[in-house]
Write a protein that holds these residues in place. Structure first.
Motif, PDB file in Angstrom:
ATOM      1  N   THR A 289       0.823  -1.206   0.000  1.00 34.22           N
ATOM      2  CA  THR A 289       0.000   0.000   0.000  1.00 34.22           C
ATOM      3  C   THR A 289       0.860   1.261   0.000  1.00 34.22           C
ATOM      4  OG1 THR A 289      -1.808  -1.096   1.143  1.00 34.22           O
ATOM      5  CG2 THR A 289      -1.701   1.291   1.336  1.00 34.22           C
ATOM      6  N   ILE A 290       1.875   1.274   0.869  1.00 28.93           N
ATOM      7  CA  ILE A 290       2.786   2.416   0.924  1.00 28.93           C
ATOM      8  C   ILE A 290       3.458   2.616  -0.431  1.00 28.93           C
ATOM      9  CG2 ILE A 290       4.953   3.205   1.952  1.00 28.93           C
ATOM     10  CD1 ILE A 290       2.496   3.467   3.676  1.00 28.93           C
ATOM     11  N   CYS A 291       3.874   1.480  -1.001  1.00 28.86           N
ATOM     12  CA  CYS A 291       4.502   1.510  -2.317  1.00 28.86           C
ATOM     13  C   CYS A 291       3.532   2.119  -3.331  1.00 28.86           C
ATOM     14  CB  CYS A 291       4.864   0.083  -2.678  1.00 28.86           C
ATOM     15  SG  CYS A 291       5.741  -0.090  -4.183  1.00 28.86           S
ATOM     16  N   GLY A 292       2.253   1.734  -3.240  1.00 26.52           N
ATOM     17  CA  GLY A 292       1.240   2.267  -4.151  1.00 26.52           C
ATOM     18  C   GLY A 292       1.093   3.774  -4.009  1.00 26.52           C
ATOM     19  N   ALA A 293       1.119   4.259  -2.758  1.00 26.06           N
ATOM     20  CA  ALA A 293       0.995   5.700  -2.531  1.00 26.06           C
ATOM     21  C   ALA A 293       2.193   6.444  -3.134  1.00 26.06           C
ATOM     22  CB  ALA A 293       0.891   5.977  -1.028  1.00 26.06           C
ATOM     23  N   PHE A 294       3.399   5.874  -2.980  1.00 27.20           N
ATOM     24  CA  PHE A 294       4.592   6.497  -3.584  1.00 27.20           C
ATOM     25  C   PHE A 294       4.456   6.538  -5.094  1.00 27.20           C
ATOM     26  CE2 PHE A 294       7.595   5.256   0.133  1.00 27.20           C
ATOM     27  CZ  PHE A 294       7.114   6.336   0.847  1.00 27.20           C
ATOM     28  N   ILE A 295       3.969   5.427  -5.666  1.00 28.28           N
ATOM     29  CA  ILE A 295       3.844   5.363  -7.124  1.00 28.28           C
ATOM     30  C   ILE A 295       2.948   6.497  -7.621  1.00 28.28           C
ATOM     31  CG2 ILE A 295       2.827   4.016  -9.012  1.00 28.28           C
ATOM     32  CD1 ILE A 295       3.892   1.508  -7.651  1.00 28.28           C
ATOM     33  N   LEU A 296       1.812   6.682  -6.944  1.00 32.96           N
ATOM     34  CA  LEU A 296       0.878   7.738  -7.358  1.00 32.96           C
ATOM     35  C   LEU A 296       1.561   9.103  -7.341  1.00 32.96           C
ATOM     36  CD1 LEU A 296      -2.519   6.906  -5.634  1.00 32.96           C
ATOM     37  CD2 LEU A 296      -1.854   6.636  -8.017  1.00 32.96           C
ATOM     38  N   GLU A 297       2.288   9.380  -6.264  1.00 34.05           N
ATOM     39  CA  GLU A 297       2.933  10.690  -6.120  1.00 34.05           C
ATOM     40  C   GLU A 297       4.074  10.840  -7.122  1.00 34.05           C
ATOM     41  OE1 GLU A 297       1.395  12.703  -3.871  1.00 34.05           O
ATOM     42  OE2 GLU A 297       2.622  14.280  -4.756  1.00 34.05           O
ATOM     43  N   LEU A 298       4.814   9.723  -7.356  1.00 33.47           N
ATOM     44  CA  LEU A 298       5.941   9.750  -8.297  1.00 33.47           C
ATOM     45  C   LEU A 298       5.477  10.067  -9.703  1.00 33.47           C
ATOM     46  CD1 LEU A 298       8.384   6.798  -7.547  1.00 33.47           C
ATOM     47  CD2 LEU A 298       8.857   9.248  -7.505  1.00 33.47           C
ATOM     48  N   VAL A 299       4.362   9.469 -10.101  1.00 34.03           N
ATOM     49  CA  VAL A 299       3.846   9.701 -11.445  1.00 34.03           C
ATOM     50  C   VAL A 299       3.578  11.188 -11.632  1.00 34.03           C
ATOM     51  CG1 VAL A 299       1.880   9.316 -12.967  1.00 34.03           C
ATOM     52  CG2 VAL A 299       2.889   7.404 -11.747  1.00 34.03           C
ATOM     53  N   GLY A 300       2.938  11.801 -10.626  1.00 35.26           N
ATOM     54  CA  GLY A 300       2.673  13.240 -10.701  1.00 35.26           C
ATOM     55  C   GLY A 300       3.967  14.019 -10.809  1.00 35.26           C
ATOM     56  N   ASN A 301       4.947  13.625 -10.000  1.00 32.45           N
ATOM     57  CA  ASN A 301       6.226  14.314  -9.979  1.00 32.45           C
ATOM     58  C   ASN A 301       6.949  14.212 -11.325  1.00 32.45           C
ATOM     59  OD1 ASN A 301       9.436  13.879  -9.042  1.00 32.45           O
ATOM     60  ND2 ASN A 301       8.370  15.660  -8.200  1.00 32.45           N
ATOM     61  N   ILE A 302       6.920  13.031 -11.910  1.00 32.99           N
ATOM     62  CA  ILE A 302       7.584  12.841 -13.208  1.00 32.99           C
ATOM     63  C   ILE A 302       6.908  13.707 -14.269  1.00 32.99           C
ATOM     64  CG2 ILE A 302       7.965  11.154 -15.055  1.00 32.99           C
ATOM     65  CD1 ILE A 302       8.406   9.063 -12.884  1.00 32.99           C
ATOM     66  N   MET A 303       5.578  13.746 -14.207  1.00 35.05           N
ATOM     67  CA  MET A 303       4.855  14.561 -15.181  1.00 35.05           C
ATOM     68  C   MET A 303       5.224  16.031 -15.035  1.00 35.05           C
ATOM     69  SD  MET A 303       1.181  12.681 -15.025  1.00 35.05           S
ATOM     70  CE  MET A 303       0.359  13.840 -16.076  1.00 35.05           C
ATOM     71  N   LEU A 304       5.388  16.441 -13.785  1.00 32.93           N
ATOM     72  CA  LEU A 304       5.727  17.840 -13.519  1.00 32.93           C
ATOM     73  C   LEU A 304       7.110  18.172 -14.076  1.00 32.93           C
ATOM     74  CD1 LEU A 304       3.687  19.479 -11.795  1.00 32.93           C
ATOM     75  CD2 LEU A 304       5.440  19.537 -10.030  1.00 32.93           C
ATOM     76  N   LEU A 305       8.051  17.230 -13.902  1.00 32.33           N
ATOM     77  CA  LEU A 305       9.438  17.477 -14.301  1.00 32.33           C
ATOM     78  C   LEU A 305       9.662  17.249 -15.786  1.00 32.33           C
ATOM     79  CD1 LEU A 305      11.401  15.813 -11.348  1.00 32.33           C
ATOM     80  CD2 LEU A 305      11.107  18.244 -11.800  1.00 32.33           C
ATOM     81  N   SER A 306       8.777  16.540 -16.437  1.00 28.15           N
ATOM     82  CA  SER A 306       9.083  16.088 -17.792  1.00 28.15           C
ATOM     83  C   SER A 306       8.699  17.093 -18.870  1.00 28.15           C
ATOM     84  CB  SER A 306       8.368  14.772 -18.071  1.00 28.15           C
ATOM     85  OG  SER A 306       6.987  15.019 -18.154  1.00 28.15           O
ATOM     86  N   ASN A 307       7.653  17.865 -18.638  1.00 28.17           N
ATOM     87  CA  ASN A 307       7.253  18.885 -19.616  1.00 28.17           C
ATOM     88  C   ASN A 307       6.587  18.347 -20.866  1.00 28.17           C
ATOM     89  OD1 ASN A 307       8.130  21.010 -18.093  1.00 28.17           O
ATOM     90  ND2 ASN A 307      10.209  20.909 -18.925  1.00 28.17           N
ATOM     91  N   PHE A 308       6.550  17.020 -21.101  1.00 28.63           N
ATOM     92  CA  PHE A 308       5.806  16.655 -22.301  1.00 28.63           C
ATOM     93  C   PHE A 308       4.392  16.147 -22.069  1.00 28.63           C
ATOM     94  CE2 PHE A 308       7.693  12.558 -21.655  1.00 28.63           C
ATOM     95  CZ  PHE A 308       9.059  12.748 -21.599  1.00 28.63           C
ATOM     96  N   ILE A 309       3.981  16.021 -20.820  1.00 25.41           N
ATOM     97  CA  ILE A 309       2.548  15.771 -20.576  1.00 25.41           C
ATOM     98  C   ILE A 309       2.067  16.880 -19.640  1.00 25.41           C
ATOM     99  CG2 ILE A 309       0.793  14.111 -19.874  1.00 25.41           C
ATOM    100  CD1 ILE A 309       2.927  11.961 -20.001  1.00 25.41           C
ATOM    101  N   SER A 310       0.947  17.457 -19.952  1.00 18.79           N
ATOM    102  CA  SER A 310       0.408  18.519 -19.103  1.00 18.79           C
ATOM    103  C   SER A 310       0.099  17.969 -17.716  1.00 18.79           C
ATOM    104  CB  SER A 310      -0.858  19.077 -19.739  1.00 18.79           C
ATOM    105  OG  SER A 310      -1.571  19.824 -18.772  1.00 18.79           O
ATOM    106  N   GLU A 311       0.480  18.722 -16.666  1.00 19.41           N
ATOM    107  CA  GLU A 311       0.212  18.226 -15.319  1.00 19.41           C
ATOM    108  C   GLU A 311      -1.289  18.246 -14.998  1.00 19.41           C
ATOM    109  OE1 GLU A 311       2.243  20.897 -15.863  1.00 19.41           O
ATOM    110  OE2 GLU A 311       2.023  22.405 -14.276  1.00 19.41           O
ATOM    111  N   TYR A 312      -2.052  18.910 -15.857  1.00 19.78           N
ATOM    112  CA  TYR A 312      -3.505  18.896 -15.636  1.00 19.78           C
ATOM    113  C   TYR A 312      -4.096  17.512 -15.917  1.00 19.78           C
ATOM    114  CZ  TYR A 312      -3.101  23.937 -15.382  1.00 19.78           C
ATOM    115  OH  TYR A 312      -2.750  25.194 -15.004  1.00 19.78           O
ATOM    116  N   LEU A 313      -3.306  16.645 -16.528  1.00 24.11           N
ATOM    117  CA  LEU A 313      -3.800  15.294 -16.818  1.00 24.11           C
ATOM    118  C   LEU A 313      -3.546  14.317 -15.676  1.00 24.11           C
ATOM    119  CD1 LEU A 313      -2.886  14.837 -20.582  1.00 24.11           C
ATOM    120  CD2 LEU A 313      -5.158  14.758 -19.568  1.00 24.11           C
ATOM    121  N   ILE A 314      -3.001  14.799 -14.546  1.00 27.83           N
ATOM    122  CA  ILE A 314      -2.626  13.891 -13.453  1.00 27.83           C
ATOM    123  C   ILE A 314      -3.785  12.989 -13.047  1.00 27.83           C
ATOM    124  CG2 ILE A 314      -2.160  13.870 -10.970  1.00 27.83           C
ATOM    125  CD1 ILE A 314      -0.066  15.957 -11.410  1.00 27.83           C
ATOM    126  N   GLY A 315      -4.978  13.586 -12.885  1.00 32.58           N
ATOM    127  CA  GLY A 315      -6.142  12.791 -12.482  1.00 32.58           C
ATOM    128  C   GLY A 315      -6.401  11.650 -13.449  1.00 32.58           C
TER     129      GLY A 315
END
Lengths: 336, 508
Positions: A289-315
């Motif tokens: 479960t903890i791992c799952g929570a990290f994964i969710l947050e990491l995905v958002g973080n990668i999107m934020l840092l990557s610039n090729f997917i809009s962070e508005y798509l996080i949901g």
């Protein structure tokens, strides 16, 4: 004799290695892959600072999801946790603003105790409605979700509830922003909560009963287990975890509103399912479960840092993750 | 008596040198099987002999690793997942495949609904269902909900379903396990009628007497190998049992031990009533095996659940060694030394996804916990002991209960109940759906427990078992105890008289 024992122990160890449950390992493999992807996308990603940041930000969902692991393992579901965060946080701030205790230290301790009791009571309410009231947990907690959210809106009169006392705020701030031996407090809290939860789920009689009840209620009943008590206690544990999350949330902003914790229940359930716990009950994996929570947050973080997917798509991405996680789980079940 | 099938009747379905392995473990070794048109063919073997696997392969649910299947003499590859029904091959499962919320008509036409101009033609489907049910001589209402039917009626619907699909080959897996004697007779008449019209049946059962009564030929498997195929008329029950086990069955039942008359009465049940059970009284002495017989639905299970607190009592009292046990309180009953072993091991007895250890200790976790903390070493020791004591045979310790054979599951369930160290054990249907060899073992376990000074109540629908094991037999009928038989009174005819309501006596 001793030689014999040793060789049989070796055999057991070898067998354990072979019988590793793929479903338990899958979330950690996914986490490792994500870290790799992140490192390729942006070299800053893999820095200790960034990762600690991600972990800190995942704390609320992670801690709530640990509680959700108990509820889901016992075969129930709690949709009210997001609203419960808003409600309990509002109560806590209002309590601290009331000034019933003059001494700030005593006041803070009393507020913490008050929050924990409020969390337990909210969980107990959910549990009793589901078990004594015999209402499907989905419906019961959908109802309490509306109630907790509505009460929060009423308490805040549609606006924000803010911690007024600057002295209290100053004293309480380190609970979120501070560090213990260089580790941010929220990370320490996640690890502590998870360790306690894992101990309860895997090493105590109650934990075994939770899994039995979630796996097959009839078998549990015929084995002399008080099914309703086990289910109710799982809801109380969920309430306590929500209280723990609130204790970290309030010092962060010192303020709540009617929109606090919106959709957190979905994120918590996603974290649980991504972590390998079966949504229909009967198998709980706290560390997953903890791992799952990290994964969710990491995905958002990668999107934020990557610039090729809009962070508005996080949901949307997080929604896709839960579906992919279910598909992966299914295919692993078939193989084993 | 059985009618001889004319030798040389055309073969409908046959298997040639079928082998099957599951993840490296071979379960069938080059098995031959042949089913003629219009015969009832029994498939016999102990649990794990490979009967179910062979049935699954012959109905397309599994593909053989090697070997071929011939339908009407032509080699075929059967389509998977029940699609073989289109070829006239139907399997009636032990657990029914019926949705509780559909009507009989809807169930019959499920997946092949008849439409007119794109709209369901309900009148036609109802009429067709009625026709099939009439053909079977059944009075089941075609508009009734499946959920409202008795188990026997559900079975009837399954058979009607098979017939309405023009089945040529019907596999029946333990069809009589849940039927009373009368219902069984009715089923047999039906099967014979269809057989005479040319339908072929494969009958998988553990009940030797029924196999002798119904079937034309018998094929015996043992350890995945074909042992013998012969006309039923040249075999007898003893011979089949020996073929299955591969050794002589010295005696199925252990010698009866009767407790002394002045032995302490440990359980006294006084005028217990529940929703259905009325005014039931009986007592059990230390070291005694008391039988409970009666037709299915006579209230035996309900009474026993009320005694152990799984169900609350409307009236009456339960005394263990003179101490009253409160109503509807399982914990208090367990503490007093009462334990109940369910007849439904899959749905109520074992966690099928969990391993042996989690199942074994579930009911008695308190013994392995200090302040709630579980000691894995102590649990492991209990498992090792239980496996030896009850001879639970599995390849390795980590196997989940759902993958164990029925016999091993039953032994595990018995071990689980015995972990609570009860002094009075109620065993509901001790040998349902398990093979002769394991049955014999379980009978000896029960007998040993009684010699050990424990008291045992055996609830069973299998009369030989009740007669072979018990020193006294209570017969239930329609919710009350019709009589308690002792000594020479215990015979099939006498029990039947009480069960059917021809005779009655009040407990002295």
């Amino acid at each position: 004799m001793s030689v014999n024992q040793e060789s049989s122990q070796q055999a057991i160890r070898r067998r354990r290695w072979r019988d590793i449950d793929l479903r338990a390992v899958a979330p950690f493999v996914a986490l490792a892959l994500l870290l790799l992807v992140g490192a390729l996308v942006n070299p800053n990603f893999i820095s200790i600072n960034n990762l600690a940041n991600v972990a800190t930000r995942s704390a609320f969902i992670a801690i709530i999801a640990v509680g959700a692991t108990f509820v889901i393992s016992s075969g129930d579901l709690d949709l009210s946790v997001g609203a419960m965060v808003a409600f309990i946080a509002s109560l806590m701030i209002l309590f601290m603003n009331s000034g019933v205790i003059a001494d700030p230290v005593l006041m803070l301790l009393a507020a913490i105790l008050f929050t924990i009791v409020a969390g337990a009571l909210c969980g107990l309410t959910n549990g009793l409605i589901t078990t004594v009231g015999k209402i499907e947990p989905f419906i019961a907690t959908l109802g309490t979700m509306g109630i907790y959210r509505g009460l929060t809106t009423w308490l805040s009169q549609g606006g924000a509830i803010t911690l007024k006392e600057p002295q209290l705020q100053e004293m309480y701030r380190p609970a979120y922003f501070g560090t213990i031996l260089g580790v941010p407090v929220p990370i320490v809290v996640i690890l502590a909560v998870t360790a306690v939860a894992a101990f309860i789920l895997y090493r105590t009689r109650y934990g075994r009963h939770v899994v039995a009840v979630g796996s097959n209620r009839d078998v549990a009943r015929y084995s002399g287990i008080s099914v309703n008590r086990v289910r109710t206690v799982a809801f109380v544990i969920q309430g306590l975890c929500v209280a723990a999350a609130v204790l970290l949330y309030v010092p962060r902003l010192g303020s709540t509103s009617a929109t606090t914790g919106i959709l957190w229940e979905l994120q918590a359930i996603t974290a649980v399912v991504v972590g390998g716990t079966a949504l229909k009950g009967g198998a709980g994996r706290v560390w997953g479960t903890i791992c799952g929570a990290f994964i969710l947050e990491l995905v958002g973080n990668i999107m934020l840092l990557s610039n090729f997917i809009s962070e508005y798509l996080i949901g949307a991405i997080q929604g896709a993750i839960i579906i992919i996680a279910m598909l992966v789980q299914r295919s692993l079940v078939r193989k084993s | 008596m059985t009618t001889e099938v004319v030798d040389g009747a055309p073969v409908v379905l046959s298997a040639r040198r079928i082998s099957k392995s599951f993840s490296g473990v071979q379960v069938l070794f080059s098995v031959d099987f042949e089913l003629r048109r219009g015969e009832i063919h029994a498939l016999m073997g102990e649990n794990g002999a490979g009967k179910s696997t062979l049935v699954k392969i012959l109905s397309g649910f599994e593909q053989p690793t090697s070997g071929e299947i011939l339908l009407d003499g032509k080699s075929v590859k059967l389509p998977p997942d029940g699609a073989a029904e289109a070829l006239g091959i139907v399997i009636i499962h032990q657990e029914f495949n019926l949705a509780e919320h559909l009507t009989v008509t809807e169930s019959l036409f499920l997946g092949r609904e008849v439409t007119r101009f794109g709209v369901l033609d309900r009148r036609f489907m109802r009429a067709e269902t009625r026709r099939v049910l009439e053909l079977l001589g059944s009075h089941v209402d075609e508009n009734a909900m499946i959920g409202s039917l008795s188990i026997a009626e559900k079975q009837m619907v399954e058979i009607a379903k098979a017939i309405s699909r023009d089945a040529r080959v019907v596999f029946m897996d333990e069809p009589t396990a849940v039927l009373s004697r009368e219902e069984t007779n009715f089923l047999f008449r039906l099967v014979r009628k269809l057989r005479d019209k040319g339908t072929s049946f494969v009958f998988v059962s553990h009940k030797l007497d029924e196999v002798m009564e119904l079937t034309d030929r018998v094929t015996v498997l043992r350890d995945g190998q074909w042992i013998k195929t012969a006309p039923t008329s040249i075999l007898d029950g003893e011979a089949i049992a020996q073929l299955m086990v591969g050794r002589e069955l010295s005696s199925l039942y252990p010698a009866k031990t009767e407790p002394d008359v002045d032995e302490e009465v440990v359980l006294r049940v006084n005028s217990v009533s529940t929703g259905y059970v009325r005014d039931a009284s009986f007592e059990v002495r230390r070291g005694e095996i008391l039988g409970f017989s009666g037709l299915i639905g006579s209230g035996r299970t309900e009474l026993m659940e009320a005694v152990v607190g799984l169900r609350s009592r409307a009236a009456g009292e339960v005394l263990v060694r003179g101490q009253a046990v409160p109503s509807g309180d399982v914990h208090a009953a367990n503490k007093a030394g009462l334990a109940y072993m369910t007849k439904d091991r899959k749905a109520k007895g074992l966690l099928l996804n969990a391993g042996m250890m989690a199942n074994l200790t579930l009911q008695s976790l308190g013994r392995h916990a200090r302040l709630g903390y579980l000691d894995p070493g102590s649990e492991q020791a209990a498992l090792v002991k239980a496996r030896r004591r009850f001879d639970i045979r599995v390849r390795d310790d980590s196997v989940v209960a759902g993958r164990m054979s029925g016999g091993n599951q039953q032994k595990l369930l018995l071990a689980k109940v015995m972990e609570t160290d009860p002094s009075i054990i109620i065993i509901d249907e001790p040998t349902r759906g398990i093979d002769v060899g394991t049955k014999q073992q379980i009978y000896h376990f029960i007998s040993a427990l009684a010699r050990d000074g424990r008291s045992i109540i055996v609830v069973s629908s299998e009369m030989p078992e009740i007669i072979g094991l018990c020193s006294r037999v209570a017969v239930m009928r329609e919710g009350h105890i019709a009589g308690i038989l002792e000594g020479d009174e215990i015979s099939e005819q006498e029990i039947m008289r009480y069960a059917a309501g021809l005779k009655k006596k009040t407990a002295a």
